[in-house]
Design an enzyme around this catalytic site. Structure first.
Site, PDB file in Angstrom:
ATOM      1  CD  GLU A   1      -4.777  -7.809   1.917  1.00 48.91           C
ATOM      2  OE1 GLU A   1      -5.629  -7.002   2.363  1.00 48.91           O
ATOM      3  OE2 GLU A   1      -3.557  -7.638   2.021  1.00 48.91           O
TER       4      GLU A   1
ATOM      5  CG  ASP B   1     -12.910  -8.335   2.034  1.00 44.44           C
ATOM      6  OD1 ASP B   1     -12.699  -7.437   1.186  1.00 44.44           O
ATOM      7  OD2 ASP B   1     -12.479  -8.274   3.197  1.00 44.44           O
TER       8      ASP B   1
ATOM      9  CG  HIS C   1      -9.874  -5.433   0.638  1.00 42.55           C
ATOM     10  ND1 HIS C   1     -10.216  -6.511   1.424  1.00 42.55           N
ATOM     11  CD2 HIS C   1      -8.560  -5.210   0.862  1.00 42.55           C
ATOM     12  CE1 HIS C   1      -9.149  -6.921   2.099  1.00 42.55           C
ATOM     13  NE2 HIS C   1      -8.126  -6.142   1.768  1.00 42.55           N
TER      14      HIS C   1
ATOM     15  CD  GLU D   1      -2.796  -1.236   2.453  1.00 41.80           C
ATOM     16  OE1 GLU D   1      -2.582  -0.453   3.402  1.00 41.80           O
ATOM     17  OE2 GLU D   1      -3.742  -2.040   2.442  1.00 41.80           O
TER      18      GLU D   1
ATOM     19  CG  ASN E   1      -0.747  -7.149  -1.195  1.00 46.23           C
ATOM     20  OD1 ASN E   1      -1.284  -7.854  -2.044  1.00 46.23           O
ATOM     21  ND2 ASN E   1      -1.280  -6.931   0.003  1.00 46.23           N
TER      22      ASN E   1
HETATM   23  C1  XIL Z   1      -6.471  -6.005   8.350  1.00 40.44           C
HETATM   24  C2  XIL Z   1      -6.849  -7.142   9.265  1.00 40.44           C
HETATM   25  O1  XIL Z   1      -7.797  -7.954   8.600  1.00 40.44           O
HETATM   26  C3  XIL Z   1      -7.428  -6.614  10.541  1.00 40.44           C
HETATM   27  O2  XIL Z   1      -7.622  -7.679  11.471  1.00 40.44           O
HETATM   28  C4  XIL Z   1      -6.510  -5.564  11.164  1.00 40.44           C
HETATM   29  O3  XIL Z   1      -7.141  -4.984  12.282  1.00 40.44           O
HETATM   30  C5  XIL Z   1      -6.171  -4.490  10.145  1.00 40.44           C
HETATM   31  O4  XIL Z   1      -5.620  -5.094   8.991  1.00 40.44           O
HETATM   32  N1  XIL Z   1      -5.008  -4.435   3.713  1.00 40.44           N
HETATM   33  C6  XIL Z   1      -4.057  -5.299   4.189  1.00 40.44           C
HETATM   34  C7  XIL Z   1      -4.362  -6.166   5.361  1.00 40.44           C
HETATM   35  O5  XIL Z   1      -2.984  -5.422   3.562  1.00 40.44           O
HETATM   36  O6  XIL Z   1      -3.214  -6.407   6.146  1.00 40.44           O
HETATM   37  C8  XIL Z   1      -5.447  -5.584   6.212  1.00 40.44           C
HETATM   38  O7  XIL Z   1      -5.778  -6.539   7.235  1.00 40.44           O
HETATM   39  C9  XIL Z   1      -6.638  -5.235   5.378  1.00 40.44           C
HETATM   40  C10 XIL Z   1      -6.279  -4.210   4.326  1.00 40.44           C
END
Ligand code: XIL
Length: 398
Positions: free
Chosen positions: A269, A271, A240, A163, A203
């Site tokens: 990741e 969702d 996401h 990020e 990422n």
């Molecule tokens: C999130 C986790 O799911 C949570 O439990 C934590 O509180 C915050 O981080 N991008 C990422 C992940 O790269 O590491 C993040 O994970 C979600 C967004």
């Protein structure tokens, strides 16, 4: 894969036959493996891909959780336990207990592990948040060396940098960025030297839409790294999807464009708000259509495990049942053709400009199973029995 792992006798028998066939130069045929699979990991493995989940260490004593996770997935990312605040809580005092717990659980269930993450503005320990300039640059390098040294040779990929960009395509003004614009390439060069065996990924989120400034900025960074020999092997698309940033029609174009730069791509990741079946099917299809899209990871097991639990964004309901989105993902995985073992034939409708299949140049991959010959523990002993396994580019498959 699970089917193979469950029946060790068959696996060994198949492996023995396989090694004979390989030695004889005969194409590999694994009868029955192309049939529709009913778990995510097995369905993805049919085309040489993996299907993973984020695992939270605190849930490993929940039997319903671990039952689903062990049954469905063949790749694991630690949701929080390998982040900088977990692994280096005090400067130069590393703690791998939580990360190791997840690593050990995953590998004892035959799963691979992605490392997440080394250099990030988020979830930094307090001491790191206070640092800047050359002190922070040194601390970042020391952190990468310390964590990667501990997991050396064990992981399939590391999210080296997470990020680093703003939505408008500019660099995020983090304390890491403040150490100099070259901090990302320094992180990647440090990572390659620390563990040459692991794939190194950038990422990020909101880089799925090709017509988006942030996507183009990351693309240009990867292109620049490739042209200058900065080591980078893969790009993770967090995926996401929320109401405001849902599945873009250009996702496949984005994946194939990055792949054409010579990196693997993965959905890392996933969702989706309310687990839209069309979005889950579409994002899976986008990956299946790009040969260098090596796998998909959802960001948790059940809705109740999600960091966005109020949006019910995952593939299993809180009670453990498969949701319709899970079926739509399975259908897309099962419909994917087994990964080709050679260049894409002329006239193919493949949308990826890169014909290279996922996997290393020296691997031996079954034409029908899509899986690779794997030497357990990289043994070099005479008489070692090899096995069929998901292709993962580790040196014990080359
Ligand atoms: C999130 C986790 O799911 C949570 O439990 C934590 O509180 C915050 O981080 N991008 C990422 C992940 O790269 O590491 C993040 O994970 C979600 C967004």
């Amino acid at each position: 894969m699970k089917r193979l792992l469950r029946d060790g006798r068959h696996r060994l028998a198949l492996a023995s036959v396989t090694s004979v066939l390989v030695a004889a130069g005969v194409a590999l045929i694994a009868p029955g493996l192309a049939q529709a699979a009913d778990t995510l990991g097995a369905a993805a493995a049919q085309s040489g891909r993996y299907f993973g989940t984020a695992i939270a260490g605190g849930r490993l004593n929940d039997g319903a959780y671990t039952t689903i996770a062990a049954r469905e997935f063949n790749m694991v990312t630690a949701e929080n336990e390998m982040k900088p605040d977990a692994t280096e809580p005090n400067q130069n005092q590393f703690n791998f207990s939580a990360g190791d717990q997840i690593y050990n659980w995953a590998t004892s269930h035959g799963m691979k592990v992605r490392g997440h993450t080394l250099a990030w503005h988020g979830q930094q320990p307090g001491w790191m948040q206070q640092l800047s300039g050359s002190a922070l640059r040194s601390a970042m390098i020391n952190h990468i060396n310390g964590v990667m040294g501990h997991y050396k040779g064990k992981l399939t990929a590391w999210d080296v940098v997470n990020e680093a960009y703003n939505e408008d395509g500019s660099r995020r003004q983090s304390n890491l960025q403040g150490t100099g614009n070259d901090w990302i390439e320094v992180a990647f060069r440090t990572a390659r030297a620390a563990d040459p065996s692991v794939r190194l990924c950038y990422n990020d989120y909101n880089i799925e839409n090709w017509n988006y400034a942030k996507t183009q900025a990351v693309y240009n960074m990867v292109k620049d790294f490739k042209s200058r020999g900065v080591p980078i092997d893969c790009v993770g698309f967090q995926t996401h999807f929320t109401g405001g940033s849902s599945l873009p029609s250009t996702f496949q174009q984005t994946l194939s464009s990055f792949a054409a730069l010579g990196v693997d791509v993965a959905l890392t990741e996933v969702d989706v708000t309310n687990a839209s079946t069309t979005q889950y099917a579409g994002l899976t299809q986008a990956c299946m259509n790009v040969s260098r899209c090596i796998g998909i990871t959802v960001w948790g097991v059940r809705d109740s495990d999600s960091w966005r639990s109020s949006e019910n964004p995952l593939l299993f309901a809180g009670g453990g049942n498969k949701k319709p989105a899970c079926t739509s993902v399975l259908n897309a995985l099962n419909a994917a053709t087994p990964t080709p073992t050679g260049p894409t034939p002329t006239g193919s409708t493949s949308t990826s400009p890169t014909p290279t299949p996922p996997g290393g140049a020296n691997e031996i991959r079954g034409t029908q199973s899509g899986r690779c010959i794997d030497v357990p523990n990289a043994s070099q002993n005479n008489g070692t029995r090899v096995q069929l396994y998901d292709c993962n580019r580790q040196s014990n498959q080359q």
